[in-house]
Write a protein that holds these residues in place. Structure first.
Motif, PDB file in Angstrom:
ATOM      1  N   PHE A  99       0.714  -1.262  -0.093  1.00  0.00           N
ATOM      2  CA  PHE A  99      -0.154  -0.002   0.103  1.00  0.00           C
ATOM      3  C   PHE A  99       0.822   1.183   0.004  1.00  0.00           C
ATOM      4  O   PHE A  99       2.108   1.461   0.278  1.00  0.00           O
ATOM      5  CB  PHE A  99      -0.690  -0.053   1.066  1.00  0.00           C
ATOM      6  CG  PHE A  99      -0.183  -0.044   2.504  1.00  0.00           C
ATOM      7  CD1 PHE A  99       0.101   0.970   3.011  1.00  0.00           C
ATOM      8  CD2 PHE A  99      -0.265  -1.383   3.075  1.00  0.00           C
ATOM      9  CE1 PHE A  99       0.653   1.171   4.448  1.00  0.00           C
ATOM     10  CE2 PHE A  99       0.404  -1.378   4.457  1.00  0.00           C
ATOM     11  CZ  PHE A  99       0.857  -0.261   5.234  1.00  0.00           C
ATOM     12  N   ARG A 100       0.277   2.526  -0.392  1.00  0.00           N
ATOM     13  CA  ARG A 100       1.103   3.540  -0.380  1.00  0.00           C
ATOM     14  C   ARG A 100       0.481   4.442   0.572  1.00  0.00           C
ATOM     15  O   ARG A 100      -0.575   4.625   1.045  1.00  0.00           O
ATOM     16  CB  ARG A 100       0.509   4.267  -1.836  1.00  0.00           C
ATOM     17  CG  ARG A 100       1.241   3.676  -2.830  1.00  0.00           C
ATOM     18  CD  ARG A 100       1.154   4.497  -4.162  1.00  0.00           C
ATOM     19  NE  ARG A 100       2.265   5.501  -4.218  1.00  0.00           N
ATOM     20  CZ  ARG A 100       3.564   5.107  -4.511  1.00  0.00           C
ATOM     21  NH1 ARG A 100       3.909   3.848  -5.085  1.00  0.00           N
ATOM     22  NH2 ARG A 100       4.514   5.877  -4.430  1.00  0.00           N
TER      23      ARG A 100
ATOM     24  N   SER B  65     -11.662   9.094  -3.161  1.00  0.00           N
ATOM     25  CA  SER B  65     -12.018   7.530  -3.565  1.00  0.00           C
ATOM     26  C   SER B  65     -11.141   6.503  -3.449  1.00  0.00           C
ATOM     27  O   SER B  65     -11.391   5.191  -3.482  1.00  0.00           O
ATOM     28  CB  SER B  65     -12.791   7.571  -4.658  1.00  0.00           C
ATOM     29  OG  SER B  65     -11.777   7.850  -5.679  1.00  0.00           O
ATOM     30  N   PHE B  66      -9.910   7.011  -3.356  1.00  0.00           N
ATOM     31  CA  PHE B  66      -8.804   5.883  -3.196  1.00  0.00           C
ATOM     32  C   PHE B  66      -8.337   5.395  -1.993  1.00  0.00           C
ATOM     33  O   PHE B  66      -7.846   4.333  -1.402  1.00  0.00           O
ATOM     34  CB  PHE B  66      -7.406   6.039  -3.922  1.00  0.00           C
ATOM     35  CG  PHE B  66      -7.600   6.441  -5.282  1.00  0.00           C
ATOM     36  CD1 PHE B  66      -7.616   5.422  -6.254  1.00  0.00           C
ATOM     37  CD2 PHE B  66      -7.688   8.016  -5.747  1.00  0.00           C
ATOM     38  CE1 PHE B  66      -7.861   5.932  -7.645  1.00  0.00           C
ATOM     39  CE2 PHE B  66      -7.739   8.007  -6.950  1.00  0.00           C
ATOM     40  CZ  PHE B  66      -7.827   7.220  -8.067  1.00  0.00           C
ATOM     41  N   THR B  67      -8.700   6.278  -0.911  1.00  0.00           N
ATOM     42  CA  THR B  67      -8.444   6.168   0.536  1.00  0.00           C
ATOM     43  C   THR B  67      -9.153   4.670   0.943  1.00  0.00           C
ATOM     44  O   THR B  67     -10.416   4.662   0.790  1.00  0.00           O
ATOM     45  CB  THR B  67      -9.002   7.212   1.368  1.00  0.00           C
ATOM     46  OG1 THR B  67      -8.450   8.320   1.001  1.00  0.00           O
ATOM     47  CG2 THR B  67      -8.477   7.172   2.804  1.00  0.00           C
ATOM     48  N   VAL B  68      -8.384   3.831   1.637  1.00  0.00           N
ATOM     49  CA  VAL B  68      -8.889   2.544   2.015  1.00  0.00           C
ATOM     50  C   VAL B  68      -8.657   2.366   3.576  1.00  0.00           C
ATOM     51  O   VAL B  68      -7.650   2.971   3.915  1.00  0.00           O
ATOM     52  CB  VAL B  68      -8.576   1.442   1.135  1.00  0.00           C
ATOM     53  CG1 VAL B  68      -8.990   1.514  -0.334  1.00  0.00           C
ATOM     54  CG2 VAL B  68      -6.825   1.355   0.991  1.00  0.00           C
TER      55      VAL B  68
ATOM     56  N   ASP C 124      -3.372   5.561   1.984  1.00  0.00           N
ATOM     57  CA  ASP C 124      -3.801   6.388   0.540  1.00  0.00           C
ATOM     58  C   ASP C 124      -4.193   5.480  -0.350  1.00  0.00           C
ATOM     59  O   ASP C 124      -5.342   5.813  -1.140  1.00  0.00           O
ATOM     60  CB  ASP C 124      -2.291   6.884  -0.125  1.00  0.00           C
ATOM     61  CG  ASP C 124      -2.061   8.232   0.919  1.00  0.00           C
ATOM     62  OD1 ASP C 124      -2.995   8.647   1.699  1.00  0.00           O
ATOM     63  OD2 ASP C 124      -0.899   8.743   0.796  1.00  0.00           O
ATOM     64  N   SER C 125      -3.847   4.128  -0.481  1.00  0.00           N
ATOM     65  CA  SER C 125      -4.244   3.372  -1.491  1.00  0.00           C
ATOM     66  C   SER C 125      -3.561   1.966  -1.511  1.00  0.00           C
ATOM     67  O   SER C 125      -2.342   2.101  -0.846  1.00  0.00           O
ATOM     68  CB  SER C 125      -4.062   3.822  -3.141  1.00  0.00           C
ATOM     69  OG  SER C 125      -2.656   3.934  -3.356  1.00  0.00           O
TER      70      SER C 125
ATOM     71  N   SER D 104      -1.858  -1.037  -3.441  1.00  0.00           N
ATOM     72  CA  SER D 104      -1.417  -1.232  -4.727  1.00  0.00           C
ATOM     73  C   SER D 104      -1.714  -2.812  -5.128  1.00  0.00           C
ATOM     74  O   SER D 104      -2.411  -3.007  -6.017  1.00  0.00           O
ATOM     75  CB  SER D 104       0.049  -1.253  -4.664  1.00  0.00           C
ATOM     76  OG  SER D 104       0.528  -0.046  -4.019  1.00  0.00           O
TER      77      SER D 104
END
Length: 162
Positions: A21-22, A83-86, A102-103, A105
């Motif tokens: 993840f980023r 919308s990318f925040t998870v 943040d997202s 990968s």
């Protein structure tokens, strides 16, 4: 446990799968076996007197799950919710914790030979929670011992659920 023992630990167990993840500009990897699920971010219920990086709690099918914003924890420049925040829901020794990133990968299998000891550098991450660095092509992953990171006293998560 020193860095070399940790690496030996990693390398003797064969290839492992990591969820990557980023956060900001960095890419991190955590042991896929600790990941219960990945879900979209929804604003949690605030908890009084919690550290700022604990955004609150969510009710996940009857379990109250603390939500830790890793971007605040790691002092990232910005932490906007889009919308990318998870939220990665982790299952750590019978404690469920959600971390905001943040997202996500991908899931990557890292063979032992692609792992290197992390250099001892001052960073916001407790170095004992960094397992090492994994390189895949031109990508560099910071491999985290997410269980150790989440059970550090300053996270304040231990007392929350006991």
């Amino acid at each position: 446990m020193g860095m070399m023992e940790k690496l030996n630990d990693l390398t003797t167990s064969g290839a492992r799968e990591y969820l990557t993840f980023r956060l900001d500009q960095e890419e991190y990897g955590i042991d896929i076996l600790k990941v219960q699920e990945i879900r979209g971010y929804e604003p949690p219920t605030r908890v009084a007197n919690a550290p700022s990086f604990i955004k609150g709690v969510v009710n996940l099918r009857g379990t109250i799950v603390p939500i830790v914003d890793m971007r605040l924890k790691f002092n990232c420049a910005k932490s906007e919710y889009n919308s990318f925040t998870v939220v990665i829901v982790l299952n750590l020794r019978n404690r469920i914790v959600g971390i905001v990133v943040d997202s996500v990968s991908d899931v990557m299998e890292l063979p032992p030979e692609s792992l290197k000891a992390a250099p001892d550098i001052e960073s916001v991450i407790d170095s004992s929670a960094v397992l090492g660095l994994g390189s895949v092509g031109d990508r560099m992953l910071i491999l985290l011992d997410i269980e150790k990171l989440m059970s550090a006293p300053e996270m304040g998560l231990v007392s929350m659920s006991e």
